[in-house]
Scaffold this motif. Structure first.
Motif, PDB file in Angstrom:
ATOM      1  N   GLN A 162      -2.253  -3.205  -6.469  1.00  0.00           N
ATOM      2  CA  GLN A 162      -3.166  -3.380  -5.279  1.00  0.00           C
ATOM      3  C   GLN A 162      -2.518  -2.871  -4.130  1.00  0.00           C
ATOM      4  O   GLN A 162      -3.123  -2.108  -3.143  1.00  0.00           O
TER       5      GLN A 162
ATOM      6  N   GLN B 196      -2.185   0.849  -3.746  1.00  0.00           N
ATOM      7  CA  GLN B 196      -3.673   1.526  -3.717  1.00  0.00           C
ATOM      8  C   GLN B 196      -3.934   1.210  -2.031  1.00  0.00           C
ATOM      9  O   GLN B 196      -4.505   2.316  -1.718  1.00  0.00           O
TER      10      GLN B 196
ATOM     11  N   VAL C  35      -2.217   4.439  -0.564  1.00  0.00           N
ATOM     12  CA  VAL C  35      -2.264   5.628  -1.716  1.00  0.00           C
ATOM     13  C   VAL C  35      -2.043   6.715  -0.742  1.00  0.00           C
ATOM     14  O   VAL C  35      -1.330   7.706  -1.499  1.00  0.00           O
TER      15      VAL C  35
END
Length: 252
Positions: free
Chosen positions: A195, A198, A201
């Motif tokens: 997470q 992300q 990213v």
């Protein structure tokens, strides 16, 4: 009336944690059932697993419907052993053994589940004293020190430039894939790390090389971002004289 309201009215609450973790049933009274790990609490203190004497009255019962890969009976035995190691007195159990090929599986499942149990105020509290968790303190001197790591094939340089701000310099090499638990699933740390990645990213390439500075909140977040955690990152980052960031900042 919603299902949640019905559950509260019946003094029971069900938490669906997904296929990886199963379900948790919270109630003030319940009996053990096959295929479900049952823990009895007096407030936040664990007083029984699997069974409880009639004279003892739990204030809360936690029943864990484990995922298919986790045998509830072995998980109960694992909890009993864990409690015994920590000096917690439970009901007498004649069977403590967990098969060797199940021990790591149970330990990893407990590691994934325990943060949720803690949030519910249901800690497996030890009656024995434990060493205090190490504390680290930021100051302006450490902000100027360059720390580097080459842990598990990663390469990175960081600065702890503010109390809640650690920067990973551009060009860092990240670990490409996390290690899976014995059941073939991602552990809690790996899921959190995924997470975190992300959220940044656009800061790294498909080859897991950072193309810009990445700013995180703590040394532990840096470890999760770079190599999915699973180690004490305070010991992995060192200055040019091989002095760890732990040695620089630990409060004695």
């Amino acid at each position: 009336m919603t299902e949640l309201e019905k559950n509260w009215q019946n003094e029971q609450l069900k938490l669906d944690l997904g296929a990886d973790l199963g379900e948790i049933l919270l109630s003030t009274t319940a009996t053990a059932q096959p295929g479900i790990a049952t823990l009895y609490y007096e407030n936040s203190k664990l007083i029984g697993v699997q069974s409880l004497s009639a004279e003892k009255k739990p204030t809360r019962v936690v029943q864990i419907k484990t995922p298919e890969a986790i045998e509830a009976e072995y998980f109960e035995r694992f909890i009993i052993n864990k409690a015994k190691e920590k000096g917690i007195k439970l009901e007498d159990h004649t069977e403590y053994s967990v098969p060797a090929n199940q021990q790591k599986i149970m330990a990893e499942y407990w590691q994934d589940l325990s943060p949720i149990m803690t949030l519910l105020g249901l800690n497996l509290v030890s009656s024995k004293s434990r060493p205090a968790k190490a504390r680290h303190r930021w100051d302006s001197k450490v902000a100027k020190v360059k720390f580097s790591t080459v842990y598990e094939g990663t390469q990175a340089t960081i600065y702890w430039r503010k109390r809640n701000e650690v920067v990973i310099l551009s060009g860092a090499k990240m670990k490409s894939e996390p290690e899976l638990n014995a059941n073939g699933k991602l552990g809690f740390a790996a899921r959190f790390a995924t997470q975190l990645r992300q959220e940044h990213v656009n800061s790294f390439t498909e080859d897991f090389i950072t193309v810009e500075d990445v700013v995180l909140k703590s040394i532990n977040e840096v470890g999760l971002f770079l190599y999915f955690g699973n180690t004490n990152s305070w010991l992995q980052f060192k200055d040019e004289n091989n002095r760890t960031i732990d040695e620089w900042t630990i409060v004695k």
